[in-house]
Design a protein around this motif. Structure first.
Motif, PDB file in Angstrom:
ATOM      1  N   VAL A  92       0.843  -1.195   0.000  1.00 43.45           N
ATOM      2  CA  VAL A  92       0.000   0.000   0.000  1.00 43.45           C
ATOM      3  C   VAL A  92       0.877   1.243   0.000  1.00 43.45           C
ATOM      4  N   LYS A  93       0.623   2.144  -0.911  1.00 44.81           N
ATOM      5  CA  LYS A  93       1.393   3.373  -1.040  1.00 44.81           C
ATOM      6  C   LYS A  93       0.710   4.505  -0.266  1.00 44.81           C
ATOM      7  N   ARG A  94       1.496   5.192   0.545  1.00 42.00           N
ATOM      8  CA  ARG A  94       0.995   6.288   1.378  1.00 42.00           C
ATOM      9  C   ARG A  94       1.085   7.600   0.595  1.00 42.00           C
ATOM     10  N   ILE A  95      -0.021   8.348   0.553  1.00 42.91           N
ATOM     11  CA  ILE A  95      -0.103   9.538  -0.293  1.00 42.91           C
ATOM     12  C   ILE A  95      -0.423  10.796   0.513  1.00 42.91           C
ATOM     13  N   LEU A  96       0.269  11.883   0.155  1.00 46.16           N
ATOM     14  CA  LEU A  96       0.007  13.211   0.708  1.00 46.16           C
ATOM     15  C   LEU A  96      -0.617  14.063  -0.394  1.00 46.16           C
ATOM     16  N   VAL A  97      -1.728  14.744  -0.101  1.00 41.72           N
ATOM     17  CA  VAL A  97      -2.432  15.582  -1.080  1.00 41.72           C
ATOM     18  C   VAL A  97      -2.219  17.051  -0.726  1.00 41.72           C
ATOM     19  N   ILE A  98      -1.706  17.839  -1.689  1.00 44.06           N
ATOM     20  CA  ILE A  98      -1.428  19.263  -1.445  1.00 44.06           C
ATOM     21  C   ILE A  98      -2.159  20.104  -2.486  1.00 44.06           C
ATOM     22  N   ASP A  99      -3.186  20.821  -2.037  1.00 43.28           N
ATOM     23  CA  ASP A  99      -3.976  21.687  -2.909  1.00 43.28           C
ATOM     24  C   ASP A  99      -4.667  22.710  -2.009  1.00 43.28           C
ATOM     25  N   ASP A 100      -4.789  23.941  -2.474  1.00 38.31           N
ATOM     26  CA  ASP A 100      -5.342  24.979  -1.601  1.00 38.31           C
ATOM     27  C   ASP A 100      -6.864  25.037  -1.582  1.00 38.31           C
ATOM     28  N   HIS A 101      -7.530  24.202  -2.352  1.00 40.87           N
ATOM     29  CA  HIS A 101      -8.994  24.192  -2.356  1.00 40.87           C
ATOM     30  C   HIS A 101      -9.520  22.961  -1.593  1.00 40.87           C
ATOM     31  N   PRO A 102     -10.111  23.162  -0.422  1.00 43.97           N
ATOM     32  CA  PRO A 102     -10.590  22.033   0.398  1.00 43.97           C
ATOM     33  C   PRO A 102     -11.529  21.085  -0.348  1.00 43.97           C
ATOM     34  N   LEU A 103     -12.441  21.634  -1.137  1.00 39.31           N
ATOM     35  CA  LEU A 103     -13.382  20.774  -1.855  1.00 39.31           C
ATOM     36  C   LEU A 103     -12.673  19.917  -2.888  1.00 39.31           C
ATOM     37  N   PHE A 104     -11.678  20.497  -3.564  1.00 40.35           N
ATOM     38  CA  PHE A 104     -10.946  19.700  -4.548  1.00 40.35           C
ATOM     39  C   PHE A 104     -10.124  18.628  -3.856  1.00 40.35           C
ATOM     40  N   ALA A 107      -2.619  19.067   2.778  1.00 41.31           N
ATOM     41  CA  ALA A 107      -2.149  20.407   3.096  1.00 41.31           C
ATOM     42  C   ALA A 107      -2.728  21.394   2.097  1.00 41.31           C
ATOM     43  N   GLY A 108      -2.860  22.655   2.537  1.00 42.59           N
ATOM     44  CA  GLY A 108      -3.441  23.671   1.677  1.00 42.59           C
ATOM     45  C   GLY A 108      -2.471  24.723   1.193  1.00 42.59           C
ATOM     46  N   SER A 109      -1.185  24.556   1.529  1.00 43.88           N
ATOM     47  CA  SER A 109      -0.164  25.511   1.083  1.00 43.88           C
ATOM     48  C   SER A 109       1.155  24.787   0.898  1.00 43.88           C
ATOM     49  N   ALA A 110       2.105  25.453   0.244  1.00 41.50           N
ATOM     50  CA  ALA A 110       3.415  24.841   0.017  1.00 41.50           C
ATOM     51  C   ALA A 110       4.158  24.639   1.334  1.00 41.50           C
ATOM     52  N   GLN A 111       4.122  25.648   2.195  1.00 40.12           N
ATOM     53  CA  GLN A 111       4.821  25.549   3.473  1.00 40.12           C
ATOM     54  C   GLN A 111       4.275  24.398   4.315  1.00 40.12           C
ATOM     55  N   GLU A 112       2.955  24.322   4.397  1.00 38.81           N
ATOM     56  CA  GLU A 112       2.319  23.233   5.150  1.00 38.81           C
ATOM     57  C   GLU A 112       2.597  21.896   4.480  1.00 38.81           C
ATOM     58  N   GLY A 113       2.593  21.886   3.160  1.00 37.46           N
ATOM     59  CA  GLY A 113       2.838  20.650   2.422  1.00 37.46           C
ATOM     60  C   GLY A 113       4.228  20.097   2.690  1.00 37.46           C
ATOM     61  N   LEU A 114       5.237  20.972   2.660  1.00 38.09           N
ATOM     62  CA  LEU A 114       6.607  20.519   2.919  1.00 38.09           C
ATOM     63  C   LEU A 114       6.740  20.026   4.351  1.00 38.09           C
ATOM     64  N   ASP A 117      -0.645  20.463  -6.448  1.00 35.16           N
ATOM     65  CA  ASP A 117      -1.165  21.440  -7.407  1.00 35.16           C
ATOM     66  C   ASP A 117      -0.067  22.449  -7.730  1.00 35.16           C
ATOM     67  N   ILE A 118      -0.014  22.923  -8.966  1.00 40.12           N
ATOM     68  CA  ILE A 118       0.998  23.915  -9.347  1.00 40.12           C
ATOM     69  C   ILE A 118       0.722  25.265  -8.689  1.00 40.12           C
ATOM     70  N   SER A 119      -0.543  25.678  -8.618  1.00 40.35           N
ATOM     71  CA  SER A 119      -0.894  27.006  -8.113  1.00 40.35           C
ATOM     72  C   SER A 119      -1.239  26.940  -6.628  1.00 40.35           C
ATOM     73  N   LEU A 120      -0.275  27.300  -5.799  1.00 37.02           N
ATOM     74  CA  LEU A 120      -0.479  27.331  -4.356  1.00 37.02           C
ATOM     75  C   LEU A 120      -0.373  28.777  -3.881  1.00 37.02           C
ATOM     76  N   PRO A 121      -1.004  29.122  -2.764  1.00 36.55           N
ATOM     77  CA  PRO A 121      -1.086  30.531  -2.359  1.00 36.55           C
ATOM     78  C   PRO A 121       0.234  31.167  -1.936  1.00 36.55           C
ATOM     79  N   ASP A 122       1.170  30.380  -1.439  1.00 37.04           N
ATOM     80  CA  ASP A 122       2.399  30.963  -0.903  1.00 37.04           C
ATOM     81  C   ASP A 122       3.637  30.710  -1.759  1.00 37.04           C
ATOM     82  N   LYS A 123       3.546  29.786  -2.691  1.00 36.44           N
ATOM     83  CA  LYS A 123       4.719  29.441  -3.494  1.00 36.44           C
ATOM     84  C   LYS A 123       4.288  28.594  -4.681  1.00 36.44           C
TER      85      LYS A 123
END
Length: 223
Positions: free
Chosen positions: A3-15, A35-42, A56-62
């Motif tokens: 089983v592969k563990r996945i992290l999802v990073i996108d600034d839109h909660p619904l998406f 996570a909803g931002s690059a900083q939180e994602g890292l 996602d390519i378009s994040l609010p902080d980076k």
């Protein structure tokens, strides 16, 4: 396959919820964080050390592309698939150059995300089927009909002389961002942004932002 563990990073909660729902259709994957931002994602990537990340390519902080570079540098073995609203070839090329191993448009995520994740998990690369031909032409530079900007620019060949950072700055300028906003998004100084802008203008033979935007449209970087 384990089983592969996945992290999802996108600034839109619904998406993010939609992405998690898609991923849960296959028991080969487990969503372990989001996570909803690059900083939180890292930060979450460093804490959770997932096998895969959906970014996602378009994040609010980076830029998500810069985040990919940072994650690749910090986490050995992580594989990243980008899910973005951007279908322009240049975005895709930069994502792969940064270290991503998959790219799916948000428009086709419901049909192609799981296929992409399975391919990436096997150690392969994956391109959204609607983008494959265009990206191959861009990366291999085998297009028989390269777009020419004409007039105030030297066409695609001039654009190819820009560094990856200069391309990021150019894209953000064309999206209407001011110098300080670009500096904040890319985590660089205002002076550095100004230096990149001057270099871009010189390499492309342009005089102002209007010409830069016109050039970007002509080579297909923006609509």
């Amino acid at each position: 396959m384990a089983v592969k563990r996945i992290l999802v990073i996108d600034d839109h909660p619904l998406f993010r919820e939609g992405i998690k729902t898609i991923i849960r259709r296959n028991t080969a994957f487990e969503v372990v964080g989001e996570a909803g931002s690059a900083q939180e994602g890292l930060r979450e990537a460093m804490r959770l050390r997932p096998d895969l990340a959906v970014v996602d390519i378009s994040l609010p902080d980076k830029s998500g592309i810069q985040l990919v570079r940072e994650m690749i540098a910090a986490l050995s073995g992580i594989r990243i698939i980008m899910v973005s609203m951007h279908s322009k070839v240049d975005y895709v090329a930069e994502a792969f150059q940064a270290g991503a191993t998959g790219y799916v448009t948000k428009e086709s995520a419901s049909e192609n995300l799981l296929t992409g994740l399975l391919a990436v998990a096997r150690g392969e690369s994956f391109l959204d089927p609607s983008l494959s031909r265009e990206v191959a032409m861009r990366l291999l530079d085998v297009s028989g009909h390269k777009r020419q900007a004409g007039g105030e620019s030297g066409g695609q060949a001039a654009y190819d002389t820009l560094t990856p950072r200069e391309r990021e700055v150019m894209r953000l300028v064309c999206e209407g961002m001011f110098t300080k906003e670009i500096a904040d998004v890319l985590s660089i100084s205002i002076k550095t942004v100004e230096h990149h802008r001057a270099s871009i203008m010189k390499k492309l033979g342009l005089q102002n932002t209007v010409e830069l935007v016109r050039y970007a449209v002509k080579i297909g970087l923006i609509d």
